[in-house]
Design a protein around this motif. Structure first.
Motif, PDB file in Angstrom:
ATOM      1  N   GLU A 231      17.420 -11.010  -8.713  1.00 57.82           N
ATOM      2  CA  GLU A 231      17.665  -9.858  -7.854  1.00 57.82           C
ATOM      3  C   GLU A 231      16.698  -9.883  -6.674  1.00 57.82           C
ATOM      4  OE1 GLU A 231      17.801  -4.962  -8.175  1.00 57.82           O
ATOM      5  OE2 GLU A 231      17.485  -6.207  -9.960  1.00 57.82           O
ATOM      6  N   THR A 232      17.212  -9.639  -5.476  1.00 60.40           N
ATOM      7  CA  THR A 232      16.356  -9.667  -4.291  1.00 60.40           C
ATOM      8  C   THR A 232      15.390  -8.491  -4.318  1.00 60.40           C
ATOM      9  OG1 THR A 232      17.996  -8.420  -3.016  1.00 60.40           O
ATOM     10  CG2 THR A 232      18.071 -10.836  -2.865  1.00 60.40           C
ATOM     11  N   PHE A 233      14.242  -8.676  -3.698  1.00 61.71           N
ATOM     12  CA  PHE A 233      13.188  -7.662  -3.680  1.00 61.71           C
ATOM     13  C   PHE A 233      13.189  -6.985  -2.310  1.00 61.71           C
ATOM     14  CE2 PHE A 233       8.797  -6.237  -3.047  1.00 61.71           C
ATOM     15  CZ  PHE A 233       8.551  -5.572  -4.247  1.00 61.71           C
ATOM     16  N   ALA A 234      13.467  -5.664  -2.285  1.00 60.11           N
ATOM     17  CA  ALA A 234      13.516  -4.925  -1.025  1.00 60.11           C
ATOM     18  C   ALA A 234      12.114  -4.605  -0.539  1.00 60.11           C
ATOM     19  CB  ALA A 234      14.320  -3.640  -1.199  1.00 60.11           C
ATOM     20  N   LEU A 235      11.854  -4.866   0.721  1.00 58.12           N
ATOM     21  CA  LEU A 235      10.555  -4.597   1.326  1.00 58.12           C
ATOM     22  C   LEU A 235      10.567  -3.237   2.012  1.00 58.12           C
ATOM     23  CD1 LEU A 235       9.925  -8.107   2.935  1.00 58.12           C
ATOM     24  CD2 LEU A 235       9.005  -7.247   0.762  1.00 58.12           C
ATOM     25  N   ILE A 236       9.382  -2.649   2.161  1.00 54.78           N
ATOM     26  CA  ILE A 236       9.240  -1.388   2.882  1.00 54.78           C
ATOM     27  C   ILE A 236       8.198  -1.572   3.979  1.00 54.78           C
ATOM     28  CG2 ILE A 236       9.884  -0.020   0.861  1.00 54.78           C
ATOM     29  CD1 ILE A 236       6.931   0.689   0.498  1.00 54.78           C
ATOM     30  N   ASP A 237       8.149  -0.608   4.879  1.00 57.71           N
ATOM     31  CA  ASP A 237       7.225  -0.662   6.002  1.00 57.71           C
ATOM     32  C   ASP A 237       5.789  -0.890   5.534  1.00 57.71           C
ATOM     33  OD1 ASP A 237       6.048  -0.414   8.494  1.00 57.71           O
ATOM     34  OD2 ASP A 237       6.141   1.781   8.512  1.00 57.71           O
ATOM     35  N   GLY A 238       5.129  -1.886   6.119  1.00 56.17           N
ATOM     36  CA  GLY A 238       3.732  -2.168   5.798  1.00 56.17           C
ATOM     37  C   GLY A 238       3.525  -3.211   4.716  1.00 56.17           C
TER      38      GLY A 238
ATOM     39  N   LYS B  97       0.859  -1.184   0.000  1.00 58.27           N
ATOM     40  CA  LYS B  97       0.000   0.000   0.000  1.00 58.27           C
ATOM     41  C   LYS B  97       0.895   1.234   0.000  1.00 58.27           C
ATOM     42  CE  LYS B  97      -2.343  -1.107   3.709  1.00 58.27           C
ATOM     43  NZ  LYS B  97      -3.366  -1.018   4.788  1.00 58.27           N
ATOM     44  N   GLN B  98       0.763   2.046  -1.039  1.00 55.68           N
ATOM     45  CA  GLN B  98       1.627   3.209  -1.170  1.00 55.68           C
ATOM     46  C   GLN B  98       0.882   4.321  -1.901  1.00 55.68           C
ATOM     47  OE1 GLN B  98       5.367   2.408  -3.196  1.00 55.68           O
ATOM     48  NE2 GLN B  98       6.476   3.756  -1.808  1.00 55.68           N
ATOM     49  N   ASP B  99       0.923   5.518  -1.326  1.00 55.35           N
ATOM     50  CA  ASP B  99       0.259   6.686  -1.916  1.00 55.35           C
ATOM     51  C   ASP B  99      -1.223   6.430  -2.165  1.00 55.35           C
ATOM     52  OD1 ASP B  99       2.718   8.023  -1.932  1.00 55.35           O
ATOM     53  OD2 ASP B  99       3.213   7.239  -3.932  1.00 55.35           O
ATOM     54  N   GLY B 100      -1.856   5.718  -1.240  1.00 56.64           N
ATOM     55  CA  GLY B 100      -3.284   5.463  -1.360  1.00 56.64           C
ATOM     56  C   GLY B 100      -3.651   4.387  -2.355  1.00 56.64           C
ATOM     57  N   ARG B 101      -2.678   3.742  -2.943  1.00 58.04           N
ATOM     58  CA  ARG B 101      -2.948   2.686  -3.921  1.00 58.04           C
ATOM     59  C   ARG B 101      -2.387   1.359  -3.445  1.00 58.04           C
ATOM     60  NH1 ARG B 101      -1.614   5.516  -9.822  1.00 58.04           N
ATOM     61  NH2 ARG B 101      -3.106   7.256  -9.618  1.00 58.04           N
ATOM     62  N   ILE B 102      -2.952   0.281  -3.935  1.00 61.41           N
ATOM     63  CA  ILE B 102      -2.504  -1.061  -3.576  1.00 61.41           C
ATOM     64  C   ILE B 102      -1.841  -1.700  -4.789  1.00 61.41           C
ATOM     65  CG2 ILE B 102      -3.208  -3.347  -2.814  1.00 61.41           C
ATOM     66  CD1 ILE B 102      -5.489  -2.070  -1.321  1.00 61.41           C
ATOM     67  N   GLY B 103      -0.591  -2.068  -4.627  1.00 58.88           N
ATOM     68  CA  GLY B 103       0.132  -2.746  -5.702  1.00 58.88           C
ATOM     69  C   GLY B 103       0.387  -4.192  -5.341  1.00 58.88           C
ATOM     70  N   GLU B 104       0.491  -5.039  -6.356  1.00 60.25           N
ATOM     71  CA  GLU B 104       0.691  -6.466  -6.132  1.00 60.25           C
ATOM     72  C   GLU B 104       1.869  -6.949  -6.965  1.00 60.25           C
ATOM     73  OE1 GLU B 104      -1.750 -10.337  -7.515  1.00 60.25           O
ATOM     74  OE2 GLU B 104      -2.848  -9.052  -6.128  1.00 60.25           O
ATOM     75  N   TYR B 105       2.776  -7.692  -6.335  1.00 58.63           N
ATOM     76  CA  TYR B 105       3.959  -8.219  -7.010  1.00 58.63           C
ATOM     77  C   TYR B 105       3.985  -9.734  -6.842  1.00 58.63           C
ATOM     78  CZ  TYR B 105       5.389  -3.329  -6.436  1.00 58.63           C
ATOM     79  OH  TYR B 105       5.436  -1.959  -6.436  1.00 58.63           O
ATOM     80  N   ARG B 106       4.190 -10.447  -7.941  1.00 59.39           N
ATOM     81  CA  ARG B 106       4.345 -11.908  -7.890  1.00 59.39           C
ATOM     82  C   ARG B 106       5.799 -12.224  -8.206  1.00 59.39           C
ATOM     83  NH1 ARG B 106      -0.442 -14.889  -7.679  1.00 59.39           N
ATOM     84  NH2 ARG B 106      -2.286 -13.544  -7.683  1.00 59.39           N
TER      85      ARG B 106
END
Length: 321
Positions: A280-287, A259-268
Motif C-alpha cells: 500500500e502506498t504511503f501518503a505524505l503530508i506537508d512537512g 513532525k506532528q502535534d509537537g512530536r517526531i515520528g519515524e517510518y521505515r
C-alpha cells in the motif's frame, strides 16, 4: 396625497455609485453601464439574488395605490422609511423578501388588505471581496450578489501552479468574530464543491500555497518539492519528483520523518514493494521528510535527527515546468 408626495420626495438621495438598473418581477434591464470603479465588477447571473445594503436607492410601487409610489433609500441602519407604515428593515434581504416585508407591514397596520408590492433597484452601492494567496490576480473584486467560489476564482484569473488542495473563505459574523470555510478544490480535480459554495460580498477568499515535502539522500535531485498535485502526494510520487533513486541508493528501507502535534515520528518503508504494486502506498503530508539511504548498512544508522538536519539545508525545488 400631497403629504405622501412630500414624504417620498424627501427620501430621494443620490447614491455614491449609480447602477441605473431596472428590475421588475425577476427581469433586469440595463439602461447605462456601471460607473468606473477601482476593479472589475462581478455581476450575478441572477440579479434577483442581490442582497440589499446601505446606500441602495429603491423605487416603490403598490398596485392599486399610486399615491404610495416613491423612491426609498436604504439608510445606515439598513432601513427604508415607507409612507404610512414607517421604517422597515431591508438590509441583507433580496428584493422579493423586502417586498414581502413591506406588504406584511401594510397588512399589519390595516392599510391595505392584500397589497401587491413591487420594488425596483435604481441605484446601488457595490460590495467587494478580497482575493488573496495563490491566484493570478489578487486584490479587490466588486461583487454585487453571492456567486460561486468557482466563478470568483475564474474572475481572479484562476489559481497559480503553486496552489494547494483547498480554498479558505473568511467571513465576518454579525456579532463580531470570523467564520472560516474550507473548500476542497484544485485545478483538474472535482469542482462540484466549489460550484455549490457561495462567496458573499465582504468575504475574503484565500488560496493557500501548497505544502512542501523534502526528498533527501540517495536520489538524483534532492531538495524540497511543492505538493502541487491537488495537495496530495504519496511516497513513490515524491521519489519520482526527485528524479528517482541514484544507482547507489536502496529502496528497501526508506525513512519518512514526520513532525506532528509537537512530536517526531519515524517510518521505515519498503518503497520497492510500493513501486511494484505489492504494498500500500504511503501518503505524505506537508512537512514530511523522505530519506533514501545509499546502502543497507547506512540505512540502519539513519535516525530522525540526521534527517532533520539534512532537510534544514535543502533547497525547495519547483516542480512546475
Amino acid at each position: 396625497m400631497l403629504v405622501l408626495g412630500s414624504l417620498c420626495s424627501a427620501q430621494q438621495v443620490s447614491p455614491a455609485i449609480s447602477s441605473n438598473l431596472e428590475q421588475t418581477a425577476g427581469t433586469t434591464s440595463t439602461r447605462r453601464s456601471l460607473s468606473p470603479s477601482a476593479g472589475p465588477a462581478a455581476l450575478p447571473d441572477d440579479f434577483a439574488k442581490l442582497r440589499l445594503d446601505t446606500g441602495y436607492q429603491l423605487e416603490l410601487d403598490v398596485f392599486g395605490a399610486p399615491e404610495m409610489s416613491c423612491s426609498l433609500r436604504v439608510d445606515d441602519d439598513g432601513d427604508v422609511n415607507v409612507p404610512l407604515i414607517g421604517t422597515v428593515h431591508v438590509a441583507g434581504e433580496t428584493l422579493r423578501e423586502a417586498e414581502r416585508a413591506i406588504a406584511h407591514e401594510l397588512v399589519a397596520k390595516e392599510m391595505i388588505n392584500s397589497p401587491n408590492v413591487l420594488l425596483k433597484i435604481i441605484a446601488f452601492a457595490a460590495g467587494t471581496i478580497t482575493m488573496s494567496g495563490e491566484v493570478q490576480s489578487p486584490g479587490k473584486l466588486q461583487l454585487l450578489a453571492p456567486r460561486t467560489l468557482l466563478a470568483v476564482l475564474a474572475d481572479a484569473g484562476g489559481e497559480t501552479t503553486a496552489a494547494g488542495g483547498h480554498v479558505e473563505i473568511h467571513r465576518s459574523l454579525p456579532g463580531g468574530g470570523e467564520q472560516v470555510v474550507q473548500v476542497a478544490y484544485a485545478p483538474g480535480k472535482d469542482p462540484r464543491e466549489a460550484e455549490k459554495t457561495l462567496v458573499l460580498p465582504g468575504d475574503t477568499v484565500y488560496v493557500p500555497r501548497a505544502g512542501v515535502i523534502y526528498v533527501l539522500g540517495a536520489v538524483n535531485r534532492p531538495g524540497g518539492y511543492l505538493m502541487v498535485n491537488g495537495g496530495t502526494l504519496d511516497l513513490p510520487q515524491a521519489v519520482a519528483l526527485a528524479m528517482g533513486i541514484s544507482p547507489v541508493g536502496s529502496s528497501k528501507s526508506v525513512v519518512v520523518v514526520r513532525k506532528q502535534d509537537g512530536r517526531i515520528g519515524e517510518y521505515r518503508l519498503r518503497l520497492d514493494e510500493m513501486q511494484r504494486g505489492k504494498g500500500e502506498t504511503f501518503a505524505l503530508i506537508d512537512g514530511d521528510m523522505v530519506y533514501v539511504p545509499s546502502s543497507k548498512v547506512k540505512s540502519a544508522l539513519i535516525n530522525s535527527s540526521s534527517v532533520l538536519s539534512a532537510a534544514a539545508s535543502a533547497a525547495i525545488v519547483s516542480t512546475v515546468h
